[in-house]
Motif scaffolding. Structure first.
Motif, PDB file in Angstrom:
ATOM      1  N   HIS A 152       0.842  -1.202   0.000  1.00 23.16           N
ATOM      2  CA  HIS A 152       0.000   0.000   0.000  1.00 23.16           C
ATOM      3  C   HIS A 152       0.874   1.249   0.000  1.00 23.16           C
ATOM      4  O   HIS A 152       2.045   1.221   0.411  1.00 23.16           O
ATOM      5  CB  HIS A 152      -0.924   0.034   1.222  1.00 23.16           C
ATOM      6  N   LYS A 153       0.275   2.321  -0.472  1.00 24.32           N
ATOM      7  CA  LYS A 153       0.892   3.646  -0.392  1.00 24.32           C
ATOM      8  C   LYS A 153      -0.160   4.608   0.141  1.00 24.32           C
ATOM      9  O   LYS A 153      -1.259   4.711  -0.415  1.00 24.32           O
ATOM     10  CB  LYS A 153       1.389   4.115  -1.769  1.00 24.32           C
ATOM     11  N   LYS A 154       0.157   5.271   1.219  1.00 25.27           N
ATOM     12  CA  LYS A 154      -0.764   6.239   1.819  1.00 25.27           C
ATOM     13  C   LYS A 154      -0.461   7.635   1.298  1.00 25.27           C
ATOM     14  O   LYS A 154       0.697   8.049   1.259  1.00 25.27           O
ATOM     15  CB  LYS A 154      -0.628   6.209   3.344  1.00 25.27           C
ATOM     16  N   LEU A 155      -1.513   8.350   0.902  1.00 21.58           N
ATOM     17  CA  LEU A 155      -1.378   9.715   0.415  1.00 21.58           C
ATOM     18  C   LEU A 155      -2.227  10.658   1.262  1.00 21.58           C
ATOM     19  O   LEU A 155      -3.259  10.259   1.818  1.00 21.58           O
ATOM     20  CB  LEU A 155      -1.813   9.803  -1.054  1.00 21.58           C
ATOM     21  N   ILE A 156      -1.798  11.895   1.340  1.00 22.45           N
ATOM     22  CA  ILE A 156      -2.540  12.920   2.081  1.00 22.45           C
ATOM     23  C   ILE A 156      -3.534  13.593   1.140  1.00 22.45           C
ATOM     24  O   ILE A 156      -3.162  14.065   0.059  1.00 22.45           O
ATOM     25  CB  ILE A 156      -1.587  13.969   2.682  1.00 22.45           C
ATOM     26  N   VAL A 157      -4.780  13.645   1.535  1.00 19.73           N
ATOM     27  CA  VAL A 157      -5.841  14.228   0.709  1.00 19.73           C
ATOM     28  C   VAL A 157      -5.845  15.745   0.851  1.00 19.73           C
ATOM     29  O   VAL A 157      -5.652  16.287   1.948  1.00 19.73           O
ATOM     30  CB  VAL A 157      -7.206  13.635   1.124  1.00 19.73           C
ATOM     31  N   HIS A 158      -6.075  16.426  -0.252  1.00 19.22           N
ATOM     32  CA  HIS A 158      -6.158  17.893  -0.278  1.00 19.22           C
ATOM     33  C   HIS A 158      -7.224  18.364   0.723  1.00 19.22           C
ATOM     34  O   HIS A 158      -8.306  17.781   0.820  1.00 19.22           O
ATOM     35  CB  HIS A 158      -6.522  18.349  -1.694  1.00 19.22           C
ATOM     36  N   ARG A 159      -6.906  19.411   1.457  1.00 20.29           N
ATOM     37  CA  ARG A 159      -7.821  19.883   2.500  1.00 20.29           C
ATOM     38  C   ARG A 159      -9.134  20.414   1.945  1.00 20.29           C
ATOM     39  O   ARG A 159     -10.112  20.587   2.687  1.00 20.29           O
ATOM     40  CB  ARG A 159      -7.143  20.958   3.346  1.00 20.29           C
ATOM     41  N   GLY A 160      -9.182  20.669   0.649  1.00 17.85           N
ATOM     42  CA  GLY A 160     -10.425  21.146   0.052  1.00 17.85           C
ATOM     43  C   GLY A 160     -11.426  20.049  -0.247  1.00 17.85           C
ATOM     44  O   GLY A 160     -12.572  20.328  -0.599  1.00 17.85           O
ATOM     45  N   VAL A 161     -11.021  18.775  -0.104  1.00 16.09           N
ATOM     46  CA  VAL A 161     -11.930  17.655  -0.363  1.00 16.09           C
ATOM     47  C   VAL A 161     -12.817  17.433   0.857  1.00 16.09           C
ATOM     48  O   VAL A 161     -12.319  17.207   1.961  1.00 16.09           O
ATOM     49  CB  VAL A 161     -11.149  16.369  -0.694  1.00 16.09           C
ATOM     50  N   SER A 162     -14.135  17.480   0.647  1.00 17.81           N
ATOM     51  CA  SER A 162     -15.093  17.364   1.748  1.00 17.81           C
ATOM     52  C   SER A 162     -16.067  16.226   1.467  1.00 17.81           C
ATOM     53  O   SER A 162     -16.993  16.384   0.667  1.00 17.81           O
ATOM     54  CB  SER A 162     -15.867  18.683   1.918  1.00 17.81           C
ATOM     55  N   ASP A 259     -15.960  19.567  -3.358  1.00 21.10           N
ATOM     56  CA  ASP A 259     -14.766  20.418  -3.343  1.00 21.10           C
ATOM     57  C   ASP A 259     -14.959  21.611  -2.412  1.00 21.10           C
ATOM     58  O   ASP A 259     -14.567  22.729  -2.712  1.00 21.10           O
ATOM     59  CB  ASP A 259     -14.397  20.870  -4.757  1.00 21.10           C
ATOM     60  N   GLY A 260     -15.543  21.360  -1.249  1.00 20.62           N
ATOM     61  CA  GLY A 260     -15.742  22.387  -0.233  1.00 20.62           C
ATOM     62  C   GLY A 260     -16.923  22.035   0.653  1.00 20.62           C
ATOM     63  O   GLY A 260     -17.869  21.381   0.204  1.00 20.62           O
ATOM     64  N   PRO A 261     -16.899  22.444   1.944  1.00 27.84           N
ATOM     65  CA  PRO A 261     -17.973  22.092   2.879  1.00 27.84           C
ATOM     66  C   PRO A 261     -19.357  22.553   2.435  1.00 27.84           C
ATOM     67  O   PRO A 261     -20.350  21.847   2.628  1.00 27.84           O
ATOM     68  CB  PRO A 261     -17.543  22.791   4.173  1.00 27.84           C
ATOM     69  N   GLY A 262     -19.441  23.745   1.850  1.00 27.16           N
ATOM     70  CA  GLY A 262     -20.732  24.248   1.415  1.00 27.16           C
ATOM     71  C   GLY A 262     -21.376  23.396   0.339  1.00 27.16           C
ATOM     72  O   GLY A 262     -22.612  23.258   0.291  1.00 27.16           O
TER      73      GLY A 262
END
Length: 301
Positions: A152-162, A259-262
């Motif tokens: 496996h390879k773990k990646l960090i998700v962009h903070r804009g992904v909701s 692509d955002g909480p709203g």
């Protein structure tokens, strides 16, 4: 300890991509005298989850001890389940991971169960690494197999992904869902999914604005649609409204990568406007830790 829910496939990443979500099953394990077994279950699966040695968590604990060459101890398990069962959110993967982490914790100081070993054991029990990898390690995971075992390879998700997950009352068997897929697919469909899977990695880690295009799929969702007509209808409506909507795992839940909480609220409004039966909306975050263990001293709270 607690283990996160997971959503696998993510559209084009069939049996390869998985995402850990901030919805958790929690478990307290206490070692008892050999031969003793006590299981208390609250929340999801109460009354349905086996309370004997056939319990999936217990089986995973036993597998961990067997792999370590040590005898299985007696156990008391107190499980509070939140992850819906049979809804495509990795409840069985969470149970397997929880049991293996119990084994790892109880064996600490005697035999070490490292990450590679845990992934191999979990994959052996679950059948595929795409759910167990994010449950173990958190984040977005790419899973693949080699002769030496699952990787496996773990990646960090962009903070804009909701993420938001829509969960229906109905369940879907993973084995039934898989039986609806053909053994061969057209070459152009395979190429299509390869391109979208590559794009999805970029969208999730760098460019959330590409998520809708990146979550298109031709390998599995269309073939399974006949078994989940409401799920298919919701996915189509959400995608038609511009959302990156996919079937979560084998379904029938629907995952939207907004692509955002709203935008999650807007997606929930679309769901409410077309749903013919009750669906629950869960506004979640990406879990970055995976399964976590904390040792409790006797008498602590």
């Amino acid at each position: 300890m607690r283990v996160p829910a997971t959503s696998a496939n993510l559209g084009p990443g069939f049996d390869t991509l998985g995402l850990a979500l901030s919805m958790y099953d929690e478990l307290v394990a206490t070692e008892l005298a050999p031969g003793m077994l006590e299981i208390d279950v609250t929340g999801e699966g109460t009354g349905d989850v086996p309370r004997d040695a056939s319990n999936l968590v217990v089986r995973a604990v036993a597998r961990g001890f067997a792999a370590a060459g040590r005898p299985m101890p007696g156990l008391r398990l107190e499980a509070h389940n939140v992850i819906p069962h049979g809804r495509g959110l990795g409840s069985s993967a969470a149970a397997v991971v929880a049991g293996l982490l119990v084994a790892k914790g109880l064996l600490e100081g005697d035999v070490a169960l490292g990450d590679d070993r845990l992934l191999a054991l979990a994959t052996e029990m679950e059948g595929h690494p795409d759910n167990v990898a994010p449950a173990l390690f958190g984040g977005l995971t790419i899973a693949w197999g080699e002769e030496s075992g699952p990787q496996h390879k773990k990646l960090i998700v962009h903070r804009g992904v909701s993420p938001v997950v829509f969960v229906p009352e109905s369940q879907m068997s993973t084995s039934v869902a898989r039986s609806l897929q053909p053994l061969q697919v057209p070459r152009e469909d395979a190429v299509f999914n390869v391109s979208r899977s590559a794009l999805l990695i970029a969208a999730l880690t760098q460019s959330p604005e590409l998520l809708r295009a990146a979550t298109e799929d031709k390998l599995h969702q269309g073939y399974r649609a006949q078994a989940m007509p409401e799920t298919d209808r919701l996915v189509r409506a959400l995608r038609g409204a511009g959302f990156a909507a996919v079937v979560s795992g084998a379904g029938p839940s629907v995952l939207v990568l907004a692509d955002g909480p709203g935008r999650r609220v807007e997606a929930a409004q679309v769901m409410a406007s077309i749903a013919e039966s009750p669906w629950e909306a869960h506004m979640l975050a990406v879990d970055v830790k995976g399964g976590t263990v904390r040792e409790y001293a006797e008498g602590s709270t």
